[in-house]
Every structure is written in C-alpha cells, then in structure tokens.
Write a protein that holds these residues in place. Structure first.
Motif, PDB file in Angstrom:
ATOM      1  N   VAL A  94      50.513  48.107 -14.860  1.00 12.28           N
ATOM      2  CA  VAL A  94      49.768  49.020 -13.981  1.00 12.28           C
ATOM      3  C   VAL A  94      48.537  48.314 -13.410  1.00 12.28           C
ATOM      4  O   VAL A  94      48.262  48.408 -12.206  1.00 12.28           O
ATOM      5  CB  VAL A  94      49.367  50.302 -14.746  1.00 12.28           C
ATOM      6  N   GLY A  95      47.813  47.587 -14.250  1.00 12.40           N
ATOM      7  CA  GLY A  95      46.658  46.833 -13.765  1.00 12.40           C
ATOM      8  C   GLY A  95      47.042  45.811 -12.706  1.00 12.40           C
ATOM      9  O   GLY A  95      46.345  45.645 -11.700  1.00 12.40           O
ATOM     10  N   PHE A  96      48.154  45.124 -12.921  1.00 10.17           N
ATOM     11  CA  PHE A  96      48.641  44.139 -11.955  1.00 10.17           C
ATOM     12  C   PHE A  96      48.977  44.788 -10.620  1.00 10.17           C
ATOM     13  O   PHE A  96      48.604  44.289  -9.557  1.00 10.17           O
ATOM     14  CB  PHE A  96      49.868  43.421 -12.529  1.00 10.17           C
ATOM     15  N   VAL A  97      49.680  45.915 -10.676  1.00 10.31           N
ATOM     16  CA  VAL A  97      50.068  46.613  -9.435  1.00 10.31           C
ATOM     17  C   VAL A  97      48.831  47.094  -8.677  1.00 10.31           C
ATOM     18  O   VAL A  97      48.750  46.953  -7.457  1.00 10.31           O
ATOM     19  CB  VAL A  97      51.038  47.776  -9.748  1.00 10.31           C
ATOM     20  N   PHE A  98      47.857  47.629  -9.391  1.00  9.82           N
ATOM     21  CA  PHE A  98      46.635  48.080  -8.719  1.00  9.82           C
ATOM     22  C   PHE A  98      45.909  46.909  -8.066  1.00  9.82           C
ATOM     23  O   PHE A  98      45.409  47.023  -6.953  1.00  9.82           O
ATOM     24  CB  PHE A  98      45.720  48.806  -9.707  1.00  9.82           C
ATOM     25  N   ALA A  99      45.857  45.766  -8.762  1.00 11.96           N
ATOM     26  CA  ALA A  99      45.207  44.584  -8.186  1.00 11.96           C
ATOM     27  C   ALA A  99      46.002  44.067  -6.988  1.00 11.96           C
ATOM     28  O   ALA A  99      45.418  43.646  -5.981  1.00 11.96           O
ATOM     29  CB  ALA A  99      45.075  43.500  -9.244  1.00 11.96           C
ATOM     30  N   LEU A 100      47.320  44.096  -7.084  1.00 13.93           N
ATOM     31  CA  LEU A 100      48.187  43.634  -5.996  1.00 13.93           C
ATOM     32  C   LEU A 100      47.930  44.412  -4.716  1.00 13.93           C
ATOM     33  O   LEU A 100      47.868  43.845  -3.623  1.00 13.93           O
ATOM     34  CB  LEU A 100      49.654  43.772  -6.420  1.00 13.93           C
ATOM     35  N   PHE A 101      47.757  45.724  -4.834  1.00 20.01           N
ATOM     36  CA  PHE A 101      47.504  46.570  -3.667  1.00 20.01           C
ATOM     37  C   PHE A 101      46.016  46.743  -3.366  1.00 20.01           C
ATOM     38  O   PHE A 101      45.633  47.562  -2.543  1.00 20.01           O
ATOM     39  CB  PHE A 101      48.171  47.935  -3.856  1.00 20.01           C
ATOM     40  N   LYS A 102      45.178  45.968  -4.071  1.00 18.88           N
ATOM     41  CA  LYS A 102      43.719  45.971  -3.858  1.00 18.88           C
ATOM     42  C   LYS A 102      43.123  47.373  -4.014  1.00 18.88           C
ATOM     43  O   LYS A 102      42.282  47.812  -3.232  1.00 18.88           O
ATOM     44  CB  LYS A 102      43.373  45.372  -2.508  1.00 18.88           C
ATOM     45  N   LEU A 103      43.579  48.083  -5.044  1.00 21.82           N
ATOM     46  CA  LEU A 103      43.065  49.414  -5.370  1.00 21.82           C
ATOM     47  C   LEU A 103      42.051  49.281  -6.510  1.00 21.82           C
ATOM     48  O   LEU A 103      42.125  48.346  -7.299  1.00 21.82           O
ATOM     49  CB  LEU A 103      44.212  50.333  -5.808  1.00 21.82           C
ATOM     50  N   PRO A 104      41.121  50.208  -6.604  1.00 15.73           N
ATOM     51  CA  PRO A 104      40.195  50.157  -7.738  1.00 15.73           C
ATOM     52  C   PRO A 104      40.940  50.407  -9.044  1.00 15.73           C
ATOM     53  O   PRO A 104      41.915  51.169  -9.086  1.00 15.73           O
ATOM     54  CB  PRO A 104      39.190  51.277  -7.454  1.00 15.73           C
ATOM     55  N   ILE A 105      40.508  49.759 -10.087  1.00 11.75           N
ATOM     56  CA  ILE A 105      41.178  49.864 -11.382  1.00 11.75           C
ATOM     57  C   ILE A 105      41.105  51.311 -11.891  1.00 11.75           C
ATOM     58  O   ILE A 105      40.060  51.956 -11.793  1.00 11.75           O
ATOM     59  CB  ILE A 105      40.571  48.878 -12.388  1.00 11.75           C
ATOM     60  N   PRO A 106      42.217  51.849 -12.413  1.00  8.98           N
ATOM     61  CA  PRO A 106      42.237  53.247 -12.857  1.00  8.98           C
ATOM     62  C   PRO A 106      41.724  53.420 -14.284  1.00  8.98           C
ATOM     63  O   PRO A 106      42.356  54.041 -15.125  1.00  8.98           O
ATOM     64  CB  PRO A 106      43.725  53.596 -12.767  1.00  8.98           C
ATOM     65  N   ALA A 107      40.578  52.834 -14.564  1.00 12.68           N
ATOM     66  CA  ALA A 107      40.009  52.924 -15.914  1.00 12.68           C
ATOM     67  C   ALA A 107      38.493  52.866 -15.812  1.00 12.68           C
ATOM     68  O   ALA A 107      37.953  52.285 -14.877  1.00 12.68           O
ATOM     69  CB  ALA A 107      40.514  51.776 -16.770  1.00 12.68           C
ATOM     70  N   PRO A 108      37.812  53.465 -16.775  1.00 17.57           N
ATOM     71  CA  PRO A 108      36.344  53.367 -16.767  1.00 17.57           C
ATOM     72  C   PRO A 108      35.917  51.946 -17.126  1.00 17.57           C
ATOM     73  O   PRO A 108      36.742  51.145 -17.560  1.00 17.57           O
ATOM     74  CB  PRO A 108      35.923  54.363 -17.857  1.00 17.57           C
ATOM     75  N   PRO A 109      34.635  51.632 -16.952  1.00 17.17           N
ATOM     76  CA  PRO A 109      34.144  50.312 -17.341  1.00 17.17           C
ATOM     77  C   PRO A 109      34.546  49.998 -18.793  1.00 17.17           C
ATOM     78  O   PRO A 109      34.671  50.899 -19.624  1.00 17.17           O
ATOM     79  CB  PRO A 109      32.626  50.429 -17.205  1.00 17.17           C
ATOM     80  N   ALA A 110      34.740  48.743 -19.098  1.00 20.44           N
ATOM     81  CA  ALA A 110      35.358  48.307 -20.358  1.00 20.44           C
ATOM     82  C   ALA A 110      34.763  48.938 -21.611  1.00 20.44           C
ATOM     83  O   ALA A 110      35.442  49.692 -22.306  1.00 20.44           O
ATOM     84  CB  ALA A 110      35.300  46.791 -20.449  1.00 20.44           C
TER      85      ALA A 110
END
Length: 56
Positions: free
Chosen positions: A14-30
């Motif tokens: 999911v993180g890879f797909v979001f980065a691929l489409f240049k979307l903001p990460i779907p999670a709060p700060p680490a």
C-alpha cells in the motif's frame, strides 16, 4: 507470525502504491502513529483485564 508477516507485506504494498501515484501516505507521522496504536492495544487489554477480574 503469519498474520504479522502478511500485515507487513500488505502495508509495504500500500505504501509503495501511494508513493507510485504521488499521494500522501495514509498514516499519521511515525512515532505518534505508533504510540496511538499501542495506546489502543493497551486500552483493549485493560478492558479485558477489568472484565475478567472485576466485572465477573
């Protein structure tokens, strides 16, 4: 252990797909996100302890 590994792989995909489409990460700060998850887990465990020991 299998569930943990599958969860990690799913999250990575999911993180890879979001980065691929240049979307903001779907999670709060680490760190705040991790602490929130830990807090939810501890609250759940606390309720189970109260239900088993006090609310019999």
């Amino acid at each position: 252990m299998k569930i943990i590994l599958l969860s990690l792989i799913t999250g990575a995909v999911v993180g890879f797909v979001f980065a691929l489409f240049k979307l903001p990460i779907p999670a709060p700060p680490a760190l705040p996100g991790i602490m929130g998850i830990i807090g939810i887990y501890l609250g759940y465990q606390f309720y189970l302890w109260i239900a088993a020991n006090i609310l019999k």
